[in-house]
Design an enzyme around this catalytic site. Structure first.
Site, PDB file in Angstrom:
ATOM      1  N   TYR A  85       0.834  -1.197   0.000  1.00  0.00           N
ATOM      2  CA  TYR A  85       0.000   0.000   0.000  1.00  0.00           C
ATOM      3  C   TYR A  85       0.871   1.251   0.000  1.00  0.00           C
ATOM      4  O   TYR A  85       0.647   2.175  -0.780  1.00  0.00           O
ATOM      5  CB  TYR A  85      -0.924  -0.021   1.228  1.00  0.00           C
ATOM      6  CG  TYR A  85      -1.955   1.069   1.222  1.00  0.00           C
ATOM      7  CD1 TYR A  85      -3.190   0.888   0.616  1.00  0.00           C
ATOM      8  CD2 TYR A  85      -1.708   2.297   1.833  1.00  0.00           C
ATOM      9  CE1 TYR A  85      -4.156   1.880   0.610  1.00  0.00           C
ATOM     10  CE2 TYR A  85      -2.656   3.303   1.835  1.00  0.00           C
ATOM     11  CZ  TYR A  85      -3.879   3.083   1.221  1.00  0.00           C
ATOM     12  OH  TYR A  85      -4.825   4.082   1.215  1.00  0.00           O
ATOM     13  N   HIS A  95       1.348   4.111  -3.064  1.00  0.00           N
ATOM     14  CA  HIS A  95       1.054   5.533  -2.830  1.00  0.00           C
ATOM     15  C   HIS A  95       2.303   6.403  -2.945  1.00  0.00           C
ATOM     16  O   HIS A  95       2.204   7.567  -3.338  1.00  0.00           O
ATOM     17  CB  HIS A  95       0.344   5.724  -1.495  1.00  0.00           C
ATOM     18  CG  HIS A  95      -1.111   5.384  -1.565  1.00  0.00           C
ATOM     19  ND1 HIS A  95      -1.566   4.083  -1.577  1.00  0.00           N
ATOM     20  CD2 HIS A  95      -2.199   6.179  -1.683  1.00  0.00           C
ATOM     21  CE1 HIS A  95      -2.882   4.100  -1.683  1.00  0.00           C
ATOM     22  NE2 HIS A  95      -3.295   5.350  -1.748  1.00  0.00           N
ATOM     23  N   TYR A 129      -4.035  15.594   1.595  1.00  0.00           N
ATOM     24  CA  TYR A 129      -4.618  14.259   1.666  1.00  0.00           C
ATOM     25  C   TYR A 129      -3.622  13.393   2.421  1.00  0.00           C
ATOM     26  O   TYR A 129      -2.510  13.169   1.954  1.00  0.00           O
ATOM     27  CB  TYR A 129      -4.849  13.736   0.254  1.00  0.00           C
ATOM     28  CG  TYR A 129      -5.705  12.491   0.116  1.00  0.00           C
ATOM     29  CD1 TYR A 129      -6.024  11.664   1.181  1.00  0.00           C
ATOM     30  CD2 TYR A 129      -6.183  12.127  -1.136  1.00  0.00           C
ATOM     31  CE1 TYR A 129      -6.804  10.544   1.015  1.00  0.00           C
ATOM     32  CE2 TYR A 129      -6.964  11.005  -1.323  1.00  0.00           C
ATOM     33  CZ  TYR A 129      -7.273  10.214  -0.238  1.00  0.00           C
ATOM     34  OH  TYR A 129      -8.050   9.088  -0.421  1.00  0.00           O
ATOM     35  N   TRP A 176      -7.218   3.274 -10.894  1.00  0.00           N
ATOM     36  CA  TRP A 176      -6.521   3.212  -9.603  1.00  0.00           C
ATOM     37  C   TRP A 176      -7.204   2.205  -8.687  1.00  0.00           C
ATOM     38  O   TRP A 176      -6.549   1.405  -8.033  1.00  0.00           O
ATOM     39  CB  TRP A 176      -6.472   4.599  -8.952  1.00  0.00           C
ATOM     40  CG  TRP A 176      -5.785   4.592  -7.621  1.00  0.00           C
ATOM     41  CD1 TRP A 176      -6.369   4.581  -6.388  1.00  0.00           C
ATOM     42  CD2 TRP A 176      -4.370   4.583  -7.375  1.00  0.00           C
ATOM     43  NE1 TRP A 176      -5.422   4.560  -5.402  1.00  0.00           N
ATOM     44  CE2 TRP A 176      -4.180   4.567  -5.982  1.00  0.00           C
ATOM     45  CE3 TRP A 176      -3.254   4.587  -8.201  1.00  0.00           C
ATOM     46  CZ2 TRP A 176      -2.926   4.566  -5.392  1.00  0.00           C
ATOM     47  CZ3 TRP A 176      -1.997   4.580  -7.619  1.00  0.00           C
ATOM     48  CH2 TRP A 176      -1.842   4.567  -6.231  1.00  0.00           C
ATOM     49  N   TRP A 177      -8.531   2.233  -8.648  1.00  0.00           N
ATOM     50  CA  TRP A 177      -9.253   1.273  -7.818  1.00  0.00           C
ATOM     51  C   TRP A 177      -8.936  -0.158  -8.225  1.00  0.00           C
ATOM     52  O   TRP A 177      -8.709  -1.011  -7.366  1.00  0.00           O
ATOM     53  CB  TRP A 177     -10.755   1.484  -7.931  1.00  0.00           C
ATOM     54  CG  TRP A 177     -11.290   2.714  -7.276  1.00  0.00           C
ATOM     55  CD1 TRP A 177     -10.653   3.545  -6.386  1.00  0.00           C
ATOM     56  CD2 TRP A 177     -12.591   3.262  -7.459  1.00  0.00           C
ATOM     57  NE1 TRP A 177     -11.477   4.567  -6.016  1.00  0.00           N
ATOM     58  CE2 TRP A 177     -12.675   4.414  -6.654  1.00  0.00           C
ATOM     59  CE3 TRP A 177     -13.679   2.890  -8.221  1.00  0.00           C
ATOM     60  CZ2 TRP A 177     -13.823   5.188  -6.591  1.00  0.00           C
ATOM     61  CZ3 TRP A 177     -14.824   3.654  -8.157  1.00  0.00           C
ATOM     62  CH2 TRP A 177     -14.889   4.793  -7.342  1.00  0.00           C
TER      63      TRP A 177
END
Length: 104
Positions: free
Chosen positions: A18, A22, A41, A76-77
């Site tokens: 993860y 990112h 964010y 992206w999902w």
């Protein structure tokens, strides 16, 4: 400026994947978020429960949660679906959180 917070769920033992994904956030996704008014964010991990806590500062009334129909977001999902809890459309299972306190 509004502050939005929500939680998501990371699959077990996926912290490194993860973070790596990112850390290499696609420039076109980053620009899309900025264009949508997201100026900050942050995502935090509670390793005990694998709960991800996300926080955004957003100008206007939108936010990342309003970009579901964008092909970049959908891509992206799909890219993230193997390491997170997702809905049938690959979107992360996301629970909005209510702000109860804010200090300036």
């Amino acid at each position: 400026m509004q502050r939005l917070a929500f939680k998501m769920k990371l699959n077990p033992r996926q912290k490194e994947a993860y973070k790596a994904r990112h850390d290499a956030l696609w420039p076109e996704l980053k620009q899309l978020l900025k264009d949508a008014g997201v100026s900050e964010y942050s995502i935090f991990l509670d390793e005990e429960t694998n709960t991800l806590f996300a926080f955004q500062k957003v100008s206007g009334n939108g936010g990342s949660q309003d970009l579901a129909d964008n092909p970049i977001v959908q891509k992206w999902w799909a890219y993230m679906a193997d390491i997170m809890e997702t809905n049938p459309d690959n979107s992360p299972v996301s629970v909005p959180l209510e702000e109860l306190f804010f200090m300036e």
